[in-house]
Each structure stands twice: as structure tokens, then as C-alpha cells.
Enzyme design. Structure first.
Site, mmCIF file in Angstrom:
data_model
loop_
_atom_site.group_PDB
_atom_site.id
_atom_site.type_symbol
_atom_site.label_atom_id
_atom_site.label_comp_id
_atom_site.label_asym_id
_atom_site.label_seq_id
_atom_site.Cartn_x
_atom_site.Cartn_y
_atom_site.Cartn_z
ATOM 1 N N ASP A 37 0.761 -1.069 -0.057
ATOM 2 C CA ASP A 37 -0.133 0.025 0.125
ATOM 3 C C ASP A 37 0.776 1.234 -0.035
ATOM 4 O O ASP A 37 1.995 1.095 0.331
ATOM 5 C CB ASP A 37 -0.884 -0.107 1.147
ATOM 6 C CG ASP A 37 -2.203 0.815 0.924
ATOM 7 O OD1 ASP A 37 -3.280 0.140 1.001
ATOM 8 O OD2 ASP A 37 -2.241 2.122 1.024
ATOM 9 N N VAL A 62 1.488 1.660 -6.422
ATOM 10 C CA VAL A 62 1.133 0.811 -7.678
ATOM 11 C C VAL A 62 1.319 1.401 -9.006
ATOM 12 O O VAL A 62 1.540 0.646 -9.823
ATOM 13 C CB VAL A 62 -0.145 0.183 -7.467
ATOM 14 C CG1 VAL A 62 -0.226 -0.962 -6.346
ATOM 15 C CG2 VAL A 62 -1.280 1.075 -7.660
ATOM 16 N N ASN A 88 -5.599 -5.050 -6.305
ATOM 17 C CA ASN A 88 -7.068 -4.628 -5.796
ATOM 18 C C ASN A 88 -6.740 -3.057 -5.628
ATOM 19 O O ASN A 88 -7.945 -2.566 -5.396
ATOM 20 C CB ASN A 88 -6.978 -5.085 -4.130
ATOM 21 C CG ASN A 88 -8.048 -4.500 -3.313
ATOM 22 O OD1 ASN A 88 -9.304 -4.584 -3.616
ATOM 23 N ND2 ASN A 88 -7.394 -3.438 -2.539
ATOM 24 N N TYR A 153 -13.833 6.032 -14.264
ATOM 25 C CA TYR A 153 -13.762 4.547 -13.351
ATOM 26 C C TYR A 153 -14.321 3.498 -14.425
ATOM 27 O O TYR A 153 -13.688 2.508 -14.431
ATOM 28 C CB TYR A 153 -14.658 4.934 -12.224
ATOM 29 C CG TYR A 153 -14.622 3.763 -11.167
ATOM 30 C CD1 TYR A 153 -13.648 3.640 -10.386
ATOM 31 C CD2 TYR A 153 -15.791 2.906 -11.053
ATOM 32 C CE1 TYR A 153 -13.315 2.626 -9.447
ATOM 33 C CE2 TYR A 153 -15.662 1.932 -9.893
ATOM 34 C CZ TYR A 153 -14.613 1.672 -9.347
ATOM 35 O OH TYR A 153 -14.705 0.545 -8.448
ATOM 36 N N LYS A 157 -11.959 0.118 -15.121
ATOM 37 C CA LYS A 157 -12.632 -1.247 -14.490
ATOM 38 C C LYS A 157 -12.894 -2.056 -15.840
ATOM 39 O O LYS A 157 -12.749 -3.191 -15.860
ATOM 40 C CB LYS A 157 -13.678 -1.173 -13.612
ATOM 41 C CG LYS A 157 -13.140 -0.239 -12.322
ATOM 42 C CD LYS A 157 -12.169 -1.029 -11.712
ATOM 43 C CE LYS A 157 -11.872 -0.575 -10.126
ATOM 44 N NZ LYS A 157 -10.587 -1.248 -9.596
ATOM 45 N N ILE A 188 -20.200 -1.892 -1.889
ATOM 46 C CA ILE A 188 -19.622 -2.600 -0.754
ATOM 47 C C ILE A 188 -19.205 -1.528 0.300
ATOM 48 O O ILE A 188 -18.711 -0.503 -0.128
ATOM 49 C CB ILE A 188 -18.236 -3.412 -1.099
ATOM 50 C CG1 ILE A 188 -18.583 -4.303 -2.199
ATOM 51 C CG2 ILE A 188 -17.708 -4.196 0.009
ATOM 52 C CD1 ILE A 188 -19.661 -5.438 -2.031
ATOM 53 N N THR A 190 -17.000 0.433 2.500
ATOM 54 C CA THR A 190 -15.517 0.519 2.736
ATOM 55 C C THR A 190 -15.187 2.051 3.029
ATOM 56 O O THR A 190 -16.085 2.686 2.678
ATOM 57 C CB THR A 190 -14.629 -0.278 1.649
ATOM 58 O OG1 THR A 190 -14.818 0.753 0.658
ATOM 59 C CG2 THR A 190 -14.993 -1.627 1.166
HETATM 60 N N1 LIG Z 1 -16.057 -0.344 -2.356
HETATM 61 C C1 LIG Z 1 -16.901 -0.635 -3.217
HETATM 62 O O1 LIG Z 1 -18.248 -0.260 -3.237
HETATM 63 C C2 LIG Z 1 -16.216 -1.353 -4.414
HETATM 64 C C3 LIG Z 1 -16.792 -1.791 -5.703
HETATM 65 C C4 LIG Z 1 -16.292 -2.265 -6.545
HETATM 66 C C5 LIG Z 1 -15.137 -2.108 -6.690
HETATM 67 N N2 LIG Z 1 -14.218 -1.631 -5.610
HETATM 68 C C6 LIG Z 1 -12.773 -1.596 -5.784
HETATM 69 O O2 LIG Z 1 -12.284 -2.434 -4.892
HETATM 70 C C7 LIG Z 1 -10.823 -1.770 -4.541
HETATM 71 C C8 LIG Z 1 -10.508 -1.527 -3.097
HETATM 72 O O3 LIG Z 1 -11.537 -0.784 -2.772
HETATM 73 P P1 LIG Z 1 -11.964 -0.456 -1.224
HETATM 74 O O4 LIG Z 1 -13.536 -0.053 -1.167
HETATM 75 O O5 LIG Z 1 -11.531 -1.494 -0.400
HETATM 76 O O6 LIG Z 1 -11.012 0.918 -1.069
HETATM 77 P P2 LIG Z 1 -10.303 1.577 0.224
HETATM 78 O O7 LIG Z 1 -10.124 3.144 -0.154
HETATM 79 O O8 LIG Z 1 -10.919 1.050 1.565
HETATM 80 O O9 LIG Z 1 -9.003 1.040 0.088
HETATM 81 C C9 LIG Z 1 -7.995 1.068 -1.043
HETATM 82 C C10 LIG Z 1 -6.666 1.058 -0.543
HETATM 83 O O10 LIG Z 1 -5.782 1.079 -1.871
HETATM 84 C C11 LIG Z 1 -4.808 2.040 -1.394
HETATM 85 N N3 LIG Z 1 -4.136 2.698 -2.662
HETATM 86 C C12 LIG Z 1 -4.939 3.702 -3.335
HETATM 87 N N4 LIG Z 1 -4.248 4.154 -4.368
HETATM 88 C C13 LIG Z 1 -2.847 3.406 -4.142
HETATM 89 C C14 LIG Z 1 -1.714 3.549 -4.991
HETATM 90 N N5 LIG Z 1 -1.391 4.408 -5.939
HETATM 91 N N6 LIG Z 1 -0.796 2.756 -4.535
HETATM 92 C C15 LIG Z 1 -0.995 1.798 -3.493
HETATM 93 N N7 LIG Z 1 -1.989 1.797 -2.841
HETATM 94 C C16 LIG Z 1 -3.155 2.501 -3.234
HETATM 95 C C17 LIG Z 1 -5.188 3.041 -0.448
HETATM 96 O O11 LIG Z 1 -4.199 3.397 0.476
HETATM 97 C C18 LIG Z 1 -6.252 2.150 0.420
HETATM 98 O O12 LIG Z 1 -5.421 1.443 1.419
HETATM 99 C C19 LIG Z 1 -10.799 -0.777 -5.634
HETATM 100 O O13 LIG Z 1 -9.960 -1.256 -6.718
HETATM 101 C C20 LIG Z 1 -12.177 -0.566 -5.901
HETATM 102 O O14 LIG Z 1 -12.072 0.231 -7.233
HETATM 103 C C21 LIG Z 1 -14.773 -1.247 -4.591
#
Ligand SMILES: NC(=O)c1ccc[n+]([C@@H]2O[C@H](COP(=O)([O-])OP(=O)(O)OC[C@H]3O[C@@H](n4cnc5c(N)ncnc54)[C@H](O)[C@@H]3O)[C@@H](O)[C@H]2O)c1
Length: 250
Positions: A37, A62, A88, A153, A157, A188, A190
Site C-alpha cells: 500500500d 502501484v 486490488n 472509473y 474497470k 460494498i 468500505t
Molecule cells: N467499495 C466498493 O463499493 C467497491 C466496489 C467495486 C470495486 N471496488 C474496488 O475495490 C478496490 C478496493 O476498494 P476499497 O473499497 O476497499 O477502497 P479503500 O479506499 O478502503 O482501500 C483502497 C486501498 O488502496 C490504497 N491505494 C490507493 N491508491 C494506491 C496507490 N496508488 N498505490 C498503492 N495503494 C493505493 C489505499 O491507500 C487504500 O489502502 C478498488 O479497486 C475499488 O475500485 C470497490
């Protein structure tokens, strides 16, 4: 609880939300987890919360190619192979196309999509060395069905979904034992989604979109990622797993 015994698993975005839930799940199933991260403080807390010496915290943006090369060197030295890669890390914003600057577009594409390319490019050698490598790429229902004010987005995706299939076919042709599948969560709860759900109007609108009538939990996505990462999905590659409470079935 040993579905991932002896596996080395790298998870990006592991300091929060779905990535953190997945790190906990993998660790409980016996994996050695490399949590990556860019958020140093939350990464340290997540690593400490796993509470076992075998896991590692890796500070990584990343989108940084040099960072991925350093991770490849570290994995080669410490393990000589990688069994599981979960791409992720990602984020999205609600913004109309007219209000999106080119820099904002590029930033969404970089974190959600360029990262998956870089990770795949530099992690394929250690994944191939495993002989049973599994890649799980985080897409979204927005990689399958679009929504308003999410153009960048959706583009990112959707591209992750197709890049995953291309990766799967390339690995199958190479015969390197690496499988690649994408996962497509719906709404979801989060830290990423919390600001949207805090607005009652948005929350009502999102819930109306979910036939099961509730927002999903990060652990429910972690369970699905575990399936794609484990031998239970051994005949699955180039596939897409939708976990959305029925949203895209409508
Ligand atoms: N939460 C939802 O409803 C949902 C739905 C579909 C897809 N997603 C996808 O799931 C994944 C995780 O989402 P989440 O909801 O757990 O988010 P979150 O914000 O809780 O966690 C994301 C993590 O990614 C890290 N991050 C962001 N940019 C980064 C970078 N450049 N380098 C390294 N780390 C980085 C952040 O520091 C954080 O710890 C994402 O790809 C998101 O698009 C989320």
C-alpha cells in the site's frame, strides 16, 4: 483453515477495505501475505493486526514502475516465487465527463489500470516459478454496466476486465500454470465508499439498485477472492466473478 497453506500472496491496497479483509482471510487460511500500500501508517497498522512474523508490509505506489521492479527483486530474494497476486488498489470519483480534467482522468486510469499492467509485467516471472500462480484483478460492476458520473472509473474497470482475459489467454498459451480472473463487486461498505453512503439520498438510491436490499461487506468480497486465489477455482481462467447482491441481474 488451510486452503492457502504454503502460499505466498501479494495484495495491493491491503491497508484498507477489501484489500485488508482479503489479507486477514488469506492469513487465516495459512498464506504468507505481502501487504502492499502507499499509505504508510495504515499499512503498518494492517501489518501489525495480522500479528504473525511471516507476513511483510511493502510500501508501494502501484503506479510506480521502479517500485514494482524493487518488489520483484525482493520476492526473488526472499521467496523465489509468488503464488497469488491480488491487484486490488484503486479508487473512483463521482464527476461528470465535462467536469473531469485530463489529469483527473489519467490519475484514475493510472491507479486502477496502469497498476494492473505493471504488476502483471513484473510479477509474471515469480508467478510462473510457482507453477500454480493465480492472479485476481479487481474490477467492479462498473466494468460491466456503466453508471452516470463515473466515466473514468468505468473506462478503467472495463479495461481491467479485458486485460485479465488477455492475460489468461497469454498464460494458457505459454503453459506457465498461471490463471487470471477478474472480480466485480457491487456496492460494498468500505472507507472508499463511506463518503457516498453518508449522503442519505445517495444511500437510498444505491440500495434501490440492490435486489438483496443491503450493501455488501468487505469480507464477502474477500471470500470470493479467496475462491479465485485457491485451487478450488483451478479450472477457471479468463473468467469474471460478480458479487453484487443481484444488481447486474436486473
Ligand atoms: N467499495 C466498493 O463499493 C467497491 C466496489 C467495486 C470495486 N471496488 C474496488 O475495490 C478496490 C478496493 O476498494 P476499497 O473499497 O476497499 O477502497 P479503500 O479506499 O478502503 O482501500 C483502497 C486501498 O488502496 C490504497 N491505494 C490507493 N491508491 C494506491 C496507490 N496508488 N498505490 C498503492 N495503494 C493505493 C489505499 O491507500 C487504500 O489502502 C478498488 O479497486 C475499488 O475500485 C470497490
Amino acid at each position: 483453515m488451510s486452503r492457502l497453506a504454503d502460499r505466498i500472496a501479494l495484495i495491493t491496497g491491503a491497508a484498507s477495505g477489501i484489500g485488508l479483509a482479503t489479507a486477514r482471510r488469506f492469513a487465516a487460511e495459512g498464506a504468507t501475505v505481502l501487504l502492499a500500500d502507499r499509505d504508510a501508517d495504515r499499512l503498518a497498522a494492517a501489518h501489525a493486526a495480522l500479528g504473525e512474523d511471516r507476513h511483510q508490509a511493502i510500501r508501494l505506489d502501484v503506479t510506480d514502475e521502479a517500485g514494482w521492479i524493487a518488489v520483484a527483486d525482493r520476492i526473488a530474494t526472499d521467496f523465489g516465487r509468488l503464488d497469488i497476486l491480488v491487484n486490488n488498489a484503486g479508487f473512483g470519483t463521482f464527476r461528470s465527463i465535462a467536469d473531469t480534467s485530463l489529469d483527473q482522468w489519467r490519475s484514475i486510469l493510472a491507479v486502477n489500470l496502469d497498476s494492473v499492467f505493471l504488476a502483471t509485467k513484473y510479477m509474471l516471472p515469480p508467478l510462473a516459478a510457482s507453477g500454480r500462480g493465480a492472479i485476481v484483478n479487481m474490477s467492479s460492476i462498473r466494468g460491466i454496466v456503466a453508471g452516470p458520473n463515473t466515466g473514468s472509473y468505468c473506462a478503467a474497470k472495463g479495461a481491467v476486465r479485458m486485460f485479465t482475459k488477455a492475460t489468461a489467454l497469454e498464460c494458457a498459451a505459454l503453459g506457465n500454470g498461471v490463471r487470471a480472473n477478474s472480480i466485480h463487486p457491487g456496492h460494498i461498505a468500505t472507507p472508499l465508499s463511506a463518503p457516498a453512503y453518508a449522503d442519505p439520498e445517495v444511500a437510498r438510491h444505491l440500495l434501490a439498485d440492490v435486489p438483496m436490499g443491503r450493501i455488501g461487506e468487505a469480507d464477502e468480497i474477500a471470500d470470493a477472492i479467496l475462491f479465485l486465489a485457491s485451487d478450488e477455482s483451478r479450472y477457471m481462467t479468463g473468467g469474471e466473478l460478480v458479487v453484487d447482491g443481484g444488481t447486474t441481474a436486473q
